[in-house]
Structure formats: C-alpha cells, structure tokens
Design a protein around this motif. Structure first.
Motif, PDB file in Angstrom:
ATOM      1  N   PHE A  71      16.297  37.332  -9.649  1.00  0.00           N
ATOM      2  CA  PHE A  71      15.688  36.181 -10.315  1.00  0.00           C
ATOM      3  C   PHE A  71      16.409  35.791 -11.599  1.00  0.00           C
ATOM      4  N   PHE A  72      17.444  36.514 -11.973  1.00  0.00           N
ATOM      5  CA  PHE A  72      18.079  36.286 -13.270  1.00  0.00           C
ATOM      6  C   PHE A  72      18.591  34.857 -13.411  1.00  0.00           C
ATOM      7  N   ALA A  73      19.101  34.269 -12.335  1.00  0.00           N
ATOM      8  CA  ALA A  73      19.621  32.896 -12.409  1.00  0.00           C
ATOM      9  C   ALA A  73      18.519  31.900 -12.767  1.00  0.00           C
ATOM     10  N   LYS A  74      17.276  32.227 -12.474  1.00  0.00           N
ATOM     11  CA  LYS A  74      16.137  31.364 -12.798  1.00  0.00           C
ATOM     12  C   LYS A  74      15.169  32.139 -13.697  1.00  0.00           C
ATOM     13  N   GLN A  75      15.718  32.776 -14.733  1.00  0.00           N
ATOM     14  CA  GLN A  75      14.922  33.674 -15.565  1.00  0.00           C
ATOM     15  C   GLN A  75      13.760  32.956 -16.255  1.00  0.00           C
ATOM     16  N   GLN A  76      14.021  31.814 -16.879  1.00  0.00           N
ATOM     17  CA  GLN A  76      12.977  31.117 -17.632  1.00  0.00           C
ATOM     18  C   GLN A  76      11.859  30.624 -16.705  1.00  0.00           C
ATOM     19  N   GLN A  77      12.243  30.091 -15.547  1.00  0.00           N
ATOM     20  CA  GLN A  77      11.231  29.638 -14.590  1.00  0.00           C
ATOM     21  C   GLN A  77      10.377  30.810 -14.105  1.00  0.00           C
ATOM     22  N   ALA A  78      11.036  31.941 -13.848  1.00  0.00           N
ATOM     23  CA  ALA A  78      10.304  33.119 -13.382  1.00  0.00           C
ATOM     24  C   ALA A  78       9.351  33.633 -14.462  1.00  0.00           C
ATOM     25  N   LEU A  79       9.808  33.669 -15.720  1.00  0.00           N
ATOM     26  CA  LEU A  79       8.941  34.119 -16.816  1.00  0.00           C
ATOM     27  C   LEU A  79       7.752  33.185 -16.992  1.00  0.00           C
ATOM     28  N   ALA A  80       7.978  31.882 -16.788  1.00  0.00           N
ATOM     29  CA  ALA A  80       6.873  30.925 -16.911  1.00  0.00           C
ATOM     30  C   ALA A  80       5.795  31.205 -15.872  1.00  0.00           C
ATOM     31  N   ILE A  81       6.201  31.453 -14.648  1.00  0.00           N
ATOM     32  CA  ILE A  81       5.231  31.748 -13.584  1.00  0.00           C
ATOM     33  C   ILE A  81       4.481  33.044 -13.891  1.00  0.00           C
TER      34      ILE A  81
END
Length: 776
Positions: free
Chosen positions: A738-748
């Motif tokens: 998920f690192f490539a979409k880290q901010q989106q993953a943290l938001a979820i």
C-alpha cells in the motif's frame, strides 16, 4: 491536517482512553513508526495496571529515545513484573546523552546484584534478578562501546571475582575484551577447558588487533572447538585487516586431524577470498605430509586449480587411485575427472585409469551406499564416458536389488552424456513401444514355397497367416516368454506372488489346515475352553504376522521410468526437454507430475522453444488432472509466456482444491514480478482475482491481495484494506503493497479505526503503524 497527523492523533487517543489491547497495539504501532510526538501518552501508560501495556510503552520510549526518567526509574526499581523492569532499563539507557550519571547509577545498581530489600523472583523457580543483572551489564557494555572508552572496567573486574553465572561471565569477558584484553589473557593461562571456550568466544566478538592475534594463536591449541571459534572470528573480522599475518596458520588447519576444523578452515579462506591464492605449489607440500584423515579435503581444494598441476604432481597423485581409504580414492577421482581438455590429451592414460577406477568402485557392493552414489555423480564430470560407462550403468539399473539412490544417480550419469545405445535405451524406457520405428519391414514369402508346403497334405496357409509368422519370426524375441509357475521363486516377493496365485486356484473343497484345526477345537468339551482360546489366539497372531510379512515385502519401489524423468530434469540439453514432452502422451498421473517437475527444472535455467509445446498438456491437466498434477502443471506455467499461461492459470484459480488454487495464483504472482499484463487483460483478470479475497483459504486471500495490488492498486484499495484488517496473514504483508497509496490508505484507516469493535481494530492499528513507519 495531513492523513499522517490524523493517524497519529488517532493512535494517541487510543493510548490515552483505550482498553489494554488498544493501548498495547497503539504503543507497538508508535514504536514501529518511531513517533516522538506522543511521549506524554506513553509516559502515562507506564503506570497502567496491565504489565503488557507498561512493557509496550517502555519499549516504544526506548525506540524513540524519550520518556520521563523518573517514571522509568520507578518502573525499573519497583515494578513487580521482571519484563517491565527490563524494558524500562533499556529505555533508561537510551537517555545516557541527556543525564549520563543518573543512567549509570541506575544501571550500576542492577549490575552489582540484588539488594537486601528487593525480593523479586525469590518466590518462583527462576530468579529474575539474574536476567536483570545480565541485562544491566550488557547495557553498560553497550554504553562503553558507543563512547569508545573504558568507563566501567573496574566494575566488570570486580564482578568477575564473585564467581558469576556462565552467561554473566561471558558478558563480562565481552565487556572487557576491547579495553582490557590483558586481564582476559591472565585468566586464559589458568582457566580450564570450558572457561577457555568462553574466553575464546569473548575474543571472537572483538575486531581489535590484540583479539585477532590471540585468535591466531588459538589455531595451534589442542581444543578443536576453540580452533573453530578462532577460525570463525578471523573470517568475520579479518576482512578489514591484513590477513597475510594469519594466513599461514589458517592454511595449517587444512591438515588438522579433525574434519570439522578442516571444513572451518576452508570456509574461512573462502570468506577471506584467499582460496585463489592456494596454488598447487603451495598445497602439494601440505598434501605430501598430511595425515590420511585430512587428505580428502586438501585434494578437493587442489581440484579447484588442477589446471596448474605439473607432471610431477600428477605422477605423485596417481597411486592414490588405489588407496585403501575410500574417501581419498573418491577425492582423487574427483580431481582427475575435472582435468582440462589439454590435460586429458597429455595425461590420457591417467584420465582413463581414473575413469576405470570410478567404474570399478561403483560396482563394489561392499562400498557404502552413499559413497557409490557419490562416485556415480562424479562419473558425470568425465568427458566422453558414455561408451565405457553405459554397459556398467545399464547392468546396475537392470538389477532389481539396486537401491533407488544408486538408480537415480546412475540415470543422471546416463543423461549427462549419451551415445546411440544409451539414447535408444532411454527412449525405450520412457516411451515403451512408441519408441520403435513407425514402419516394420515384412519378409515376403515366395509363391513357390507356399505351393511346396501345400503339397504335403496340410491345410493351405492364408496370406495373413504367412505375414503373421514372418512378423513373429523377426520380432518375437521382443516379447517375454511365458514363465509358468513351475520355476522355483528366487526372491521373497516372487514366493509371495506364487502363493497368492496358488491360493486363487485352490479348489473349494480344499480347506486350509488352520480351518480344519478350528473345527476340531469347536468339537472339544467345555473343560478345554482355556486351551481352545490359546490356540485361537495363536492362529490369529500367525495370520497377522503373515500379513505384515507380505506388507514389508511389497513396499513400493520407484520404477526406473520415474527416476529417468527426474534425471532428464537435470539435463542441460534441449533434446531432453523434447523427450520429456514426448513422454507426456499416455503418462500416468504420477508420471505426469514428475514430467512437469522435470520440465519446470529445465525451464528455470533454459528458455528452449520446445518447452512451449508443453503448454497444451498443462492446460489439459489443469482441466482434467488430479490435484497433484495440477499443482506441478501450474509451477511449469510460471516459466511460460504470460499471455499463453494466463487463461490456464485463471481456470486453475477456480479449482475446488485449495492447494491447486494457491499454486495457480503463486504462478501468476511470480509472472507479474517481471512481466506486465496487456491492457485488454487487466479488467477481466482483476475482476476474477477480486473474487478470491473472500476465499475460505488464507493463502489464497493473501495471494489475491498481492496480485490485485500489482494490477490496479487505486481501484481495489478499499477492498484490499478491508481484507488486510480482517485477515492476519494478509495484514503482515499489506503495508509495503500500500506504500504507493500511503495517504489514501491512512485516510481509510483513520476513519474506521474507532468504529471497529472486533478483531479488525488491532489489525487496523498495526497496519497504520507499519504505514507510518515508511514516513519516519
């Protein structure tokens, strides 16, 4: 506010208001991410009633080198749980740069041993103070090493005089070795064997010149364990030093009487990149003076550079081919088997003698099995050995009593180099009647001969019968003659087979002796009941023994066809791959499994076009084969072109067998490591794999997560996060994906952590910590 800060605030809130599990998982997440902004919340957790919360909080504080020193000291001195004390001591040590004297005083208090007022650990079987004292000494030693100064030498020397436990004694030695090696050398002169070994381990942990000099001196001691410790130390620390001063002593260990020391010396020279310096001119004097026990390892080293052997060297080595020690004989055969082509021409007599010695030893039934197998593997190294070796190997394979290990090695030797006879034999073994030529020559019978035979008042022969007789006359020797049952059995298995056949032919009126005996027992009076029971039990035991004997005699043996398939899998030739694919036709499920395994082994190392002819067989197998064949077919497709393998693997991904699904998805994942799906395939492939995140098998879900993250992470991120926080297996590997979409993953995760009330909450906290660790 960024999603990173929002996630940190959520973790801090859980540290302050959460239950025990939420606090523990949050502290671990903060530790993994090395977050320094939540130190107050971690300090508050040091006084939590659950010791696990205290331990995780102290560990997190140690990671970020922060924390309230008063609280940490309070935990270290007064907490009833020893693990909490140990974690607090580690956290205290990390603050040495802030308050050095206070840290040293606290650690010294524990390093000197238990105080009279502290009864921790006295009520149980294990005294927890031993762990506290050992940890304190190790932490003081780490401070000393970091500061590169002898700060606590006097304390360590004093503790050595108190007869410490062996583990504490070793820690004290290691603490002193860098700064006061002379103290350890004084102990060495009076120490007994076990204490000398602990001292050797302490010296081995140091990279100082004094320590390495002592390790070199230890190479001449009598204790083989100390020699191995010294060799390992020189290999570890000698790479940054001038090893030439120690090289002679290391080489001398090659002729040690202990094989493990010889092996350690070889490994040390290899790590120091000094094997290339061992020229034959340097090794031959060692070999000529070495005891027999060290000759095999020295000769194996010589084999690395046998292209530099002189005529005198070869003349001295040749008599060893007839040495009584089998290990020496095997080593010298190995040495001569790897001679260069120029040397083979110059020393053809020696080379041929070595080959004949190898073949003779292979046929020696008194030689241990593992050594015969080793010689068979060495046979493959000889060039153009097929003409001489094939008759010997064929006889070995045709002997029913030959062990499977020998048959496997023999077949590998045959496939390593073939001639016309061996190739024909291999084809016949693999293909059976299909290996014969398509056309069979027919002998024509003249009409004159036919009329002459008809004149003898015999029934007239038809043309079909004449042709059949001609065929039988030419090819009849290829069919086995009827053995009959009059021949005496020559083995246990044959005897059992004959008895089974006789049992099926027995007349219904013939009753076995034991049946007649049972009828007689039934006719006895009641007073003989005990006797009758004894006889019945005796007969039952005899039947069980007979059954066990048959079971032992009928243990299955791997037939030569399967062994040949495995041997061809190790071949480097394209013809071997073609022969394996040809053998697919009519193969049994067990043979199919071995064929795919062999083809996979070839495909790993060679990109032969003929291998692609096996894709059709793999597709058929994944539709109709048994589970084991399907798995091996999927492994084979890992190395085939992606556009051809993809539809077949997707079919296997829906198989009813869990292991088949895992193998197919593993093959697809491995393909995507180095290849990309075509644009037109991504949508359909992603939709099929997305269904697998609900698969009952954890391994399948884990692979689906990895594959979908490669195909289109943005599209499938929400469902993949839901999988990661629901499944422990997937959670472990999710963060890097998920690192490539880290901010989106943290938001979820931030939006959902507080709403989870089941097992998903700790897993979501853990995932958030791992994602934040990439930012740290």
């Amino acid at each position: 506010m960024t999603q990173t800060n929002a996630a940190i605030n959520e973790l801090s809130k859980l540290l302050e208001t959460g239950d025990e599990a939420q606090r523990c998982y949050s502290a671990r997440a903060i530790s993994a991410a090395k977050i320094t902004t939540v130190t107050p919340a971690l300090n508050a957790c040091l006084y939590h009633q659950d010791p696990d919360v205290v331990i995780d909080a102290a560990t997190a504080l140690a990671t970020v080198c922060a924390g309230d020193l008063d609280s940490l000291q309070d935990v270290a001195i007064n907490h009833p749980d020893s693990d909490a004390r140990l974690a607090a001591l580690s956290a205290i040590t990390k603050q040495y740069n802030n308050e050095p004297q206070r840290v040293v005083d606290t650690l010294t208090r524990f390093a000197t041993g238990r105080t009279e007022k502290d009864d921790l650990g006295l009520s149980g079987d294990w005294d927890d103070w031993w762990d506290l004292q050992l940890t304190a000494v190790q932490l003081l030693s780490s401070i000393q090493t970091t500061q590169n100064s002898d700060l606590f030498g006097s304390l360590f020397i004093e503790l050595l005089t108190q007869d410490p436990e062996p583990e504490l004694e070793l820690a004290l030695y290691r603490a002193l070795v860098d700064f006061q090696p002379q103290i350890l050398l004084q102990h060495w002169t009076t120490a007994r064997k076990m204490k000398q070994r602990r001292l050797a381990r302490a010296f081995a942990s140091s990279a100082t010149t004094a320590a390495l000099d002592h390790m070199a001196a230890c190479l001449k001691c009598d204790d083989s364990e100390i020699k191995k410790i010294a060799l390992k130390a020189l290999a570890t620390h000698g790479q940054g030093q001038n090893v030439q001063a120690y090289l002679a002593d290391i080489i001398a260990c090659l002729s040690d009487s202990e094989p493990s020391v010889q092996e350690a010396a070889t490994s040390t020279l290899n790590q120091l990149n000094q094997l290339a310096t061992l020229q034959p001119t340097r090794l031959m004097p060692f070999i000529k003076q070495a005891p027999d026990s060290s000759l095999p390892s020295l000769i194996n080293l010589l084999s690395r550079q046998n292209d530099k052997l002189t005529t005198a060297d070869i003349d001295w080595l040749q008599p060893l081919l007839t040495h009584s020690d089998n290990n020496i004989k095997i080593a010298i055969i190995n040495c001569f088997s790897t001679l260069t082509e120029a040397q083979i021409i110059d020393y053809s007599d020696v080379y041929l003698t070595a080959l004949n010695s190898c073949l003779t030893a292979i046929q020696d039934r008194y030689l241990p099995l593992y050594q015969r197998a080793q010689l068979l593997r060495q046979l493959s190294q000889f060039k153009q050995h097929a003409d001489l070796s094939f008759p010997v190997l064929k006889a070995l394979l045709e002997n029913d009593e030959t062990d499977v290990a020998l048959r496997q090695s023999a077949l590998e030797a045959i496939t390593s180099e073939t001639n016309d006879d061996s190739l024909k034999w291999l084809k016949q073994l693999l293909l059976g009647l299909a290996s014969q030529e398509d056309t069979i020559a027919i002998t024509q019978v003249d009409d004159v001969d036919v009329s002459a035979e008809n004149s003898d008042n015999k029934p007239e022969k038809t043309a079909g019968r004449i042709k059949l007789e001609a065929l039988l006359a030419k090819h009849g020797d290829k069919f086995p003659e009827d053995q009959g049952f009059d021949n005496a059995p020559v083995s246990t298995l044959a005897a059992i087979q004959q008895s089974n056949i006789e049992a099926t032919l027995i007349s219904a009126d013939d009753k076995p002796d034991d049946q007649t005996l049972l009828e007689m027992i039934d006719g006895l009076d009641d007073e003989f009941t005990d006797y009758s029971n004894i006889v019945r039990d005796h007969l039952d035991t005899g039947e069980n023994l007979a059954l066990n004997r048959k079971k032992i005699a009928r243990l299955p043996q791997t037939d030569s066809k399967l062994l040949a398939i495995r041997a061809l899998g190790h071949s480097k030739t394209e013809s071997a791959a073609g022969l394996l694919i040809e053998a697919m036709l009519g193969a049994t499920p067990k043979e199919q499994h071995e064929l795919f395994q062999a083809l996979t082994n070839i495909a790993k190392h060679h990109d032969y076009k003929v291998l692609r002819n096996g894709i059709g067989a793999a597709g058929y197998t994944l539709h109709y084969g048994d589970p084991l064949c399907k798995q091996s077919a999927a492994q084979f497709l890992t190395h085939m072109p992606l556009n051809k393998a993809l539809p077949i693997l997707l079919v296997g991904a829906d198989d009813e067998n869990e292991h088949v699904r895992v193998c197919c998805l593993t093959a697809l994942k491995d393909q995507l490591e180095s290849k990309r799906l075509l644009q037109r395939h991504q949508q359909q492939t992603g939709d099929i794999i997305a269904k697998k995140i609900h698969d009952p098998a954890g391994g399948v879900r884990k692979l689906a997560l990895q594959i979908l993250a490669k195909i289109d992470l943005s599209k499938y991120l929400p469902v993949l996060i839901e999988l990661a926080v629901s499944d422990q297996e997937s959670n472990v590997i999710a963060a890097p994906l998920f690192f490539a979409k880290q901010q989106q993953a943290l938001a979820i995760l931030t939006d959902n952590i507080a709403t989870y009330s089941d097992h998903r909450q700790p897993l979501s906290i853990q995932l958030a910590g791992h994602l934040l660790a990439f930012t740290a």
